[in-house]
Design a protein around this motif. Structure first.
Motif, PDB file in Angstrom:
ATOM      1  N   ALA A 329       0.864  -1.169   0.000  1.00  0.00           N
ATOM      2  CA  ALA A 329       0.000   0.000   0.000  1.00  0.00           C
ATOM      3  C   ALA A 329       0.906   1.227   0.000  1.00  0.00           C
ATOM      4  O   ALA A 329       2.047   1.159   0.451  1.00  0.00           O
ATOM      5  CB  ALA A 329      -0.910   0.003   1.215  1.00  0.00           C
ATOM      6  N   ILE A 330       0.413   2.347  -0.520  1.00  0.00           N
ATOM      7  CA  ILE A 330       1.259   3.527  -0.667  1.00  0.00           C
ATOM      8  C   ILE A 330       0.616   4.750  -0.032  1.00  0.00           C
ATOM      9  O   ILE A 330      -0.603   4.813   0.127  1.00  0.00           O
ATOM     10  CB  ILE A 330       1.574   3.817  -2.153  1.00  0.00           C
ATOM     11  CG1 ILE A 330       0.293   3.989  -2.964  1.00  0.00           C
ATOM     12  CG2 ILE A 330       2.438   2.696  -2.737  1.00  0.00           C
ATOM     13  CD1 ILE A 330       0.516   4.348  -4.425  1.00  0.00           C
ATOM     14  N   ASN A 331       1.476   5.719   0.310  1.00  0.00           N
ATOM     15  CA  ASN A 331       0.941   6.969   0.858  1.00  0.00           C
ATOM     16  C   ASN A 331       0.695   7.964  -0.263  1.00  0.00           C
ATOM     17  O   ASN A 331       0.837   7.651  -1.461  1.00  0.00           O
ATOM     18  CB  ASN A 331       1.861   7.521   1.953  1.00  0.00           C
ATOM     19  CG  ASN A 331       3.030   8.326   1.396  1.00  0.00           C
ATOM     20  OD1 ASN A 331       3.405   8.216   0.221  1.00  0.00           O
ATOM     21  ND2 ASN A 331       3.639   9.142   2.238  1.00  0.00           N
ATOM     22  N   GLN A 332       0.347   9.177   0.100  1.00  0.00           N
ATOM     23  CA  GLN A 332      -0.060  10.185  -0.870  1.00  0.00           C
ATOM     24  C   GLN A 332       1.108  10.779  -1.659  1.00  0.00           C
ATOM     25  O   GLN A 332       0.895  11.586  -2.558  1.00  0.00           O
ATOM     26  CB  GLN A 332      -0.827  11.310  -0.165  1.00  0.00           C
ATOM     27  CG  GLN A 332      -0.042  12.050   0.898  1.00  0.00           C
ATOM     28  CD  GLN A 332      -0.043  11.353   2.255  1.00  0.00           C
ATOM     29  OE1 GLN A 332      -0.453  10.196   2.375  1.00  0.00           O
ATOM     30  NE2 GLN A 332       0.435  12.053   3.276  1.00  0.00           N
ATOM     31  N   GLY A 333       2.322  10.365  -1.344  1.00  0.00           N
ATOM     32  CA  GLY A 333       3.489  10.891  -2.048  1.00  0.00           C
ATOM     33  C   GLY A 333       3.860  10.111  -3.291  1.00  0.00           C
ATOM     34  O   GLY A 333       4.942  10.317  -3.840  1.00  0.00           O
ATOM     35  N   PHE A 334       2.979   9.234  -3.739  1.00  0.00           N
ATOM     36  CA  PHE A 334       3.287   8.371  -4.880  1.00  0.00           C
ATOM     37  C   PHE A 334       2.282   8.511  -6.011  1.00  0.00           C
ATOM     38  O   PHE A 334       1.113   8.814  -5.801  1.00  0.00           O
ATOM     39  CB  PHE A 334       3.272   6.895  -4.471  1.00  0.00           C
ATOM     40  CG  PHE A 334       4.486   6.432  -3.737  1.00  0.00           C
ATOM     41  CD1 PHE A 334       5.718   6.356  -4.356  1.00  0.00           C
ATOM     42  CD2 PHE A 334       4.386   6.045  -2.407  1.00  0.00           C
ATOM     43  CE1 PHE A 334       6.831   5.900  -3.678  1.00  0.00           C
ATOM     44  CE2 PHE A 334       5.485   5.588  -1.722  1.00  0.00           C
ATOM     45  CZ  PHE A 334       6.717   5.521  -2.366  1.00  0.00           C
TER      46      PHE A 334
END
Length: 442
Positions: A329-334
């Motif tokens: 899962a990824i954060n909003q910086g990707f």
């Protein structure tokens, strides 16, 4: 074993210098090694070292020599306190175009070769740093974390095995590091090969231009006919399409579950931030520094991205890039790219590298530059015919797979080294015992 204070094992030690930025009479050029350069210097990369001008008599006293160990005395972060060290090998000194000195927030240690092996000293300091036994000598001073080296050296007692055993321990640990470095160099070569292939086929249109000029084929007989013999009015090979990256891959973003809710964190699900990509030696993500629970994943609309997803940091800074080798899962910086259409993840990886300037040109923002998913999706991409795509993947994918294999091996080697380090230094494990264990499992 014999015990000795660190201060008594050194022929001398010197603190660092910063010098002047411009040539001045009586000053000589030097390359300055800062704490932030330690990892690059360790592998022989001196390209980022600033060129400064040091007073000639001071430079003569403070020039770093092969066998010295540099230790950082100020800087660091909460997660990575100061006190890091780096060993200066003969190859590093030989590669430097100017004398090397350490920066003012570091100092170099020159050991007495009759009492302690220089590489053994480096590994001993590594053990002290990673075990966090140096922490009592850290203080905060005017907002800067400082390592009180003088107090440490005057109080730190080392248990020293005989010199031959010191050399054997250093050689064992160094061999693991050497293999990791060999993998890094091999991966750099493999990536350069993949980029060169992509650039020739899909940026320069080399095969098509060669066919137009009637040049001799430089690809195999099976590949050469796959390329069009002419460019069209748009300057691309005939029959190839102009599309957008958003039509060729699924572009998704991420988010951060509430950090105030402990039930969302420290689960079994990898959760990536751009920081996880910032320290990668190759574009392969094998692990993340933080993890979330299933409840945390439910807070992220893009969900769990599959293995093979391409991750591009979209802000602060833009441009970190890796293929996820674990579900993540990824954060909003990707910007996440799921490559389940015509374009493979390896093609998308190399396309992104080649189009980084265009990506940066689409970025905007007042606080920091960021590229939105909408602006990214609209970027044009030339899509070759299916046979050319398949032929490219048949060559490029094995190159990436070898890179990923090397990274997995390097991770295992690093874990082995980190496991061995305290046991060898404490005498719990002898080098002869370790070599016997290796032989038994060979």
């Amino acid at each position: 074993m014999q015990d000795a204070l660190l201060a008594d094992l050194l022929t001398f030690t010197r603190d660092g210098e910063w010098g002047n930025g411009e040539p001045t009479e009586g000053f000589s050029p030097a390359l300055v090694v800062r704490g932030t350069d330690f990892e690059r210097v360790r592998v022989g990369n001196l390209d980022t070292l600033p060129l400064r001008y040091i007073r000639s008599d001071i430079l003569e006293r403070k020039t770093i020599a092969a066998g010295d160990t540099l230790i950082e005395t100020a800087g660091g972060t909460k997660d990575q306190p100061t006190g890091r060290s780096v060993f200066i090998s003969a190859s590093v000194v030989g590669a430097a175009k100017f004398p090397l000195v350490c920066a003012s927030f570091a100092r170099f240690l020159r050991p007495d070769p009759n009492r302690i092996d220089s590489e053994f000293l480096f590994w001993k300091l590594q053990d002290e740093y990673h075990s966090r036994r140096m922490l009592p000598y850290h203080v905060q001073h005017t907002g800067v974390a400082r390592f009180q080296y003088t107090q440490f050296a005057g109080n730190y007692s080392l248990s020293l095995p005989p010199l031959p055993e010191q050399r054997a321990i250093a050689a064992t640990l160094g061999a693991l590091d050497d293999k990791i470095e060999l993998n890094r160099k091999m991966n750099a070569t493999l990536e350069a090969m993949a980029r060169a292939l992509f650039r020739d086929w899909f940026v320069d249109f080399g095969p098509t231009r060669a066919r137009m000029e009637g040049a001799a084929p430089y690809l195999s007989p099976a590949l050469w006919p796959l390329f069009p013999a002419h460019l069209d009015a748009q300057g691309k090979p005939e029959g190839w399409e102009v599309s957008t990256i958003g039509d060729e891959v699924r572009v998704v973003g991420g988010s951060t579950p509430s950090t105030k809710d402990p039930e969302l964190w420290d689960g079994s699900i990898n959760w990536a931030t751009p920081k996880d990509l910032s320290t990668l030696a190759a574009p392969v993500l094998l692990k993340t520094s933080r993890s979330i629970t299933a409840a945390g994943l439910a807070k992220i609309s893009s969900g769990l991205l599959p293995v093979g997803s391409l991750l591009l940091s979209s802000r602060a800074p833009i441009g970190y890039l890796a293929i996820a080798e674990v579900p993540v899962a990824i954060n909003q910086g990707f910007i996440g790219m799921i490559c389940d259409k015509r374009m493979s993840n390896v093609f998308a990886w190399l396309w992104t590298l080649e189009n980084m300037e265009a990506i940066l040109a689409k970025a905007n923002g007042s606080t920091f530059q960021e590229i939105s998913k909408g602006n990214f999706r609209s970027l044009p991409v030339i899509v070759p015919s299916a046979p050319v795509l398949h032929a490219f993947d048949a060559i490029a994918k094995p190159l990436y797979e070898r890179i990923a294999k090397n990274e997995r091996e390097s991770r295992t080697l690093a874990q082995t080294r980190d496991l061995l380090l305290p046991r060898l230094m404490s005498g719990e494990l002898q080098v002869v015992e370790f070599n016997s264990q290796k032989a038994e499992h060979a």
